[in-house]
Write a protein that holds these residues in place. Structure first.
Motif, short mmCIF file in Angstrom:
data_model
loop_
_atom_site.label_atom_id
_atom_site.label_comp_id
_atom_site.label_asym_id
_atom_site.label_seq_id
_atom_site.Cartn_x
_atom_site.Cartn_y
_atom_site.Cartn_z
N THR A 299 40.50 23.47 63.56
CA THR A 299 40.95 23.25 64.92
C THR A 299 41.16 21.75 65.17
OG1 THR A 299 38.67 23.13 65.72
CG2 THR A 299 39.76 25.27 65.81
N GLN B 159 40.58 19.78 68.12
CA GLN B 159 39.94 19.90 69.43
C GLN B 159 40.24 18.69 70.31
OE1 GLN B 159 35.78 21.06 69.12
NE2 GLN B 159 36.21 22.40 67.38
N ASP C 252 42.43 23.77 71.61
CA ASP C 252 42.85 23.56 70.23
C ASP C 252 44.32 23.17 70.25
OD1 ASP C 252 43.44 23.56 67.57
OD2 ASP C 252 42.94 25.66 67.20
N ARG D 105 47.03 24.98 68.32
CA ARG D 105 47.56 26.25 68.82
C ARG D 105 48.35 26.09 70.10
NH1 ARG D 105 45.58 30.34 65.85
NH2 ARG D 105 43.66 29.96 64.67
N ALA E 84 34.86 28.03 66.73
CA ALA E 84 35.65 27.18 65.84
C ALA E 84 34.92 26.94 64.53
CB ALA E 84 35.97 25.86 66.53
N PRO F 75 39.81 33.51 67.10
CA PRO F 75 39.97 32.06 67.16
C PRO F 75 39.99 31.57 68.61
CG PRO F 75 41.52 33.03 65.61
CD PRO F 75 40.91 34.16 66.38
#
Length: 241
Positions: free
Chosen positions: A2, A4, A17, A20, A97, A108
């Protein structure tokens, strides 16, 4: 892995994240906002209520943190604020995560938010949805809880316990089954700890109580003589592997 990121939001912050979703704002946590875009697929109420939403990151589950039991009538969805990193949403996001990074089958995490009001806060979490999945509880209700599935459940739990992943509410509703495999969801209050026989067996006992409560024993002696022993045997073998 990830990516973050944390952004400030009105009265709190959003952890997301960036691998994504390039950016996440407060509207991501509003079912009404998704409904206005035609992206709200379903919404259920109650403590375990969730909204299924279509996001730029994919189909996801939006969950608002709510208390259960008698304390819910007094405090509802409010929690004592003791720091950004200690909010339930942030802690669950980071735990998911980490578990995903270790190759464990969990949904996720996409984004987490908390909003402060005085000494308390409210929180939300968004995770990707496990496709075409049914809960273990649903499989039990359909009479599809057989010895093979019992062994797979035992192996699943053992994988998490070997990593020291303690689930605060291990029950048949938090185990998902689809064509790809089994998954463990809802790690609210979960944490990583040193594996020990005490908490591992207590976790299994909690799962057993859940299965009995939803009717796994109603088929006669099959549960106690075949299914549960198979689950525990598979668990022990996988944990030692």
């Amino acid at each position: 892995m990830t990516d973050q990121r944390v952004t400030e939001a009105a009265g709190g912050s959003i952890l997301f994240d960036a691998a994504r979703a390039a950016q996440v704002d407060a509207e991501w946590f509003s079912p009404d906002a998704w409904a206005s875009q035609g992206a709200l697929r379903s919404q259920a109420g109650g403590r375990g209520g969730v909204a299924i939403i279509d996001t730029p990151a994919g189909e996801a589950v939006l969950r608002h943190y709510r208390r259960g039991g008698m304390v819910a009538a007094l405090l509802g969805d409010s929690y004592l604020f003791t720091g950004n990193e200690r909010t339930r949403s942030s802690r669950e996001f980071r735990l998911l995560a980490e578990l995903a990074q270790r190759g464990l089958p969990v949904p996720p995490p996409v984004a987490a938010r908390h909003v402060r009001k005085g000494l308390s806060y409210r929180a939300d979490l968004i995770t990707l949805r496990i496709p075409d999945a049914r809960t273990l509880a649903e499989r039990v209700a359909d009479g599809a809880f057989n010895e093979a599935l019992a062994r797979r459940v035992g192996e699943l739990v053992a994988r998490f316990h070997r990593e020291g992943a303690w689930h605060a509410d291990l029950n048949a509703h938090n185990i998902l089954v689809n064509g790809e495999g089994l998954y463990l969801i809802d790690f609210d209050r979960g944490r990583l700890r040193r594996p020990s026989a005490g908490w591992r067996r207590a976790n299994l006992a909690r799962l057993k109580r859940s299965l009995v409560k939803i009717g796994a024993r109603e088929g006669g002696d099959m549960f106690d003589e075949v299914l549960w022993p198979a689950l525990v045997q598979a668990y022990d073998e996988a944990f030692r592997a």
